[in-house]
Write an enzyme that holds these catalytic residues in place. Structure first.
Site, PDB file in Angstrom:
ATOM      1  N   LYS A 189       0.833  -1.211   0.000  1.00  0.00           N
ATOM      2  CA  LYS A 189       0.000   0.000   0.000  1.00  0.00           C
ATOM      3  C   LYS A 189       0.869   1.262   0.000  1.00  0.00           C
ATOM      4  O   LYS A 189       0.618   2.185  -0.777  1.00  0.00           O
ATOM      5  CB  LYS A 189      -0.936  -0.018   1.217  1.00  0.00           C
ATOM      6  CG  LYS A 189      -1.980  -1.133   1.167  1.00  0.00           C
ATOM      7  CD  LYS A 189      -2.932  -1.090   2.337  1.00  0.00           C
ATOM      8  CE  LYS A 189      -2.303  -1.560   3.617  1.00  0.00           C
ATOM      9  NZ  LYS A 189      -1.942  -3.005   3.611  1.00  0.00           N
ATOM     10  N   THR A 190       1.876   1.295   0.857  1.00  0.00           N
ATOM     11  CA  THR A 190       2.784   2.454   0.876  1.00  0.00           C
ATOM     12  C   THR A 190       3.530   2.567  -0.439  1.00  0.00           C
ATOM     13  O   THR A 190       3.680   3.666  -0.994  1.00  0.00           O
ATOM     14  CB  THR A 190       3.780   2.333   2.039  1.00  0.00           C
ATOM     15  OG1 THR A 190       3.072   2.200   3.275  1.00  0.00           O
ATOM     16  CG2 THR A 190       4.684   3.550   2.106  1.00  0.00           C
ATOM     17  N   ASP A 218      -0.906   6.554   6.722  1.00  0.00           N
ATOM     18  CA  ASP A 218      -0.966   5.125   7.019  1.00  0.00           C
ATOM     19  C   ASP A 218      -1.832   4.895   8.260  1.00  0.00           C
ATOM     20  O   ASP A 218      -1.983   5.795   9.094  1.00  0.00           O
ATOM     21  CB  ASP A 218       0.453   4.609   7.261  1.00  0.00           C
ATOM     22  CG  ASP A 218       0.547   3.100   7.112  1.00  0.00           C
ATOM     23  OD1 ASP A 218      -0.431   2.484   6.639  1.00  0.00           O
ATOM     24  OD2 ASP A 218       1.607   2.533   7.455  1.00  0.00           O
ATOM     25  N   THR A 252      -5.533  -1.556   7.156  1.00  0.00           N
ATOM     26  CA  THR A 252      -5.774  -2.998   7.159  1.00  0.00           C
ATOM     27  C   THR A 252      -7.183  -3.303   7.641  1.00  0.00           C
ATOM     28  O   THR A 252      -7.600  -4.461   7.657  1.00  0.00           O
ATOM     29  CB  THR A 252      -4.759  -3.704   8.086  1.00  0.00           C
ATOM     30  OG1 THR A 252      -4.852  -3.140   9.396  1.00  0.00           O
ATOM     31  CG2 THR A 252      -3.340  -3.534   7.562  1.00  0.00           C
ATOM     32  N   ARG A 259       6.507  -8.163   1.308  1.00  0.00           N
ATOM     33  CA  ARG A 259       7.349  -7.713   2.419  1.00  0.00           C
ATOM     34  C   ARG A 259       8.036  -8.894   3.086  1.00  0.00           C
ATOM     35  O   ARG A 259       9.229  -8.843   3.410  1.00  0.00           O
ATOM     36  CB  ARG A 259       6.515  -6.950   3.445  1.00  0.00           C
ATOM     37  CG  ARG A 259       7.331  -6.448   4.645  1.00  0.00           C
ATOM     38  CD  ARG A 259       6.433  -5.808   5.679  1.00  0.00           C
ATOM     39  NE  ARG A 259       5.794  -4.605   5.162  1.00  0.00           N
ATOM     40  CZ  ARG A 259       4.744  -4.012   5.712  1.00  0.00           C
ATOM     41  NH1 ARG A 259       4.200  -4.548   6.812  1.00  0.00           N
ATOM     42  NH2 ARG A 259       4.231  -2.925   5.191  1.00  0.00           N
TER      43      ARG A 259
END
Length: 352
Positions: A85-86, A130, A179, A238
């Protein structure tokens, strides 16, 4: 495109912010203060692997925005952690040729924090928040007119002398990441023009991600080694990058960094307790407890947490999702149950 990480976001702090905190994307890998994770991030939609439907939607939105010469509509990205997402927010800023200011909702405690960020936004710049589901009510209410009408309403004075001051804002794009999309209030969620979910990655996409990351780390992996890492990373880039770094460590110590094969990958990841399906020691601990102490279930979450000395929320949000995804665990009205697939994985079989 530049990244601005917010600290003290008050207007006075913003006007005198350290220039070293504003960096061109081309310098990401050269700046020692940037984590290796940032160095592995793609910088364009073309380089971004996976999420094909999401990329198609955002590519159209970006081209339309550039064609109009206006800011991109506000974007909400949601999904499990570690899916990019980032990274997608930074890619969007790069595609638009604008700066991206990065912050997180818990750091925006006071009204002046978010006001300081918004009033200093330049035309078409991007603000990435975030964990946006954790915004305070005051911060949310400040964002409503900012997102819809490009203004901030500030109450000045008290009592009979109180008045509302309106600050006009430059056109900007808010990108929120969460999330827990269901935890956002409806008024905030409805103000996003683009609401998109990021999904887990398939094996082929993960292999491409591992290959790309290995190239950036100057590592040589066999195809089987690449596949082995991809099978153990829970469908998450990740985690794939993290496992690759652990493999690199073992390869460096053993002097086998020239060419990493699947045997070395298995040795390195087994050392860290990651098995061939991506389960770690904590996952197996939960499954073993249910099997040994409760005959496979059903058993309540609180009972599991108490027996393990863990927090129920941690188990529910960190451990359970992957076990459910693999089909090793089921949630029922009576509690958690280990499935036959889960029994077989731990070597218990159907009869035990």
């Amino acid at each position: 495109m530049a990244i601005v990480s917010s600290g003290d976001s008050s207007p006075s702090a913003s006007s005198s912010r350290d220039p070293s905190r504003m960096m061109d994307a081309a310098l990401l890998q050269e700046d020692q203060s940037i984590s290796i994770e940032d160095g592995l991030r793609p910088s364009s939609l073309e380089d971004y692997i996976g999420q094909s439907e999401l990329k198609q939607v955002l590519d159209i939105a970006v081209k339309a925005s550039l064609g109009r010469g206006d800011s991109l509509d506000h974007v909400l990205l949601y999904g499990p952690p570690g899916l990019g997402k980032t990274t997608m927010a930074l890619v969007l800023a790069n595609e638009l040729g604008v700066r991206c200011r990065i912050t997180s909702a818990p750091s925006l405690e006071r009204p002046r924090d978010i006001i300081g960020l918004l009033v200093n936004m330049k035309p078409r710049e991007m603000l990435f928040i975030d964990e946006i589901h954790r915004l305070s009510k005051v911060a949310e209410e400040l964002l409503y007119p900012a997102m819809e009408d490009r203004r901030i309403d500030i109450n000045v004075g008290k009592g009979t002398t109180a008045r509302t001051r309106v600050l006009k804002l430059a056109p900007f794009t808010l990108v929120g990441a969460t999330t827990k999309a269901g935890s956002l209030s409806s008024p905030l969620r409805d103000r996003f023009g683009l609401i998109q979910r990021l999904n887990f990655y398939c094996l082929n996409e993960l292999q491409q991600i591992v290959e790309r990351a290995a190239g950036l780390m100057n590592l040589s992996l066999t195809d089987n080694a690449c596949k082995e890492i991809s099978l153990r990373c829970r469908g998450t880039p990740r985690i794939a990058n993290r496992l690759l770094r652990r493999v690199r460590d073992v390869a460096t110590v053993k002097g086998k960094a020239a060419l990493i094969d699947e045997i070395l990958v298995d040795e390195a990841l087994s050392l860290h307790g990651v098995d061939n399906r991506g389960l770690d020691a904590n996952d197996r601990r939960v499954m073993q407890l249910i099997l040994e102490s409760y005959n496979g279930g059903p058993v309540g979450l609180d009972a599991i947490a108490a027996a393990l000395g863990d927090d129920p929320n941690t188990l529910e949000t960190v451990v359970e999702p992957f076990l459910l995804q693999l089909g090793f665990l089921q949630r029922t009205n009576r509690g958690r149950v280990i499935t036959n697939a889960g029994r077989n994985h731990l070597g218990w079989g159907d009869s035990q």
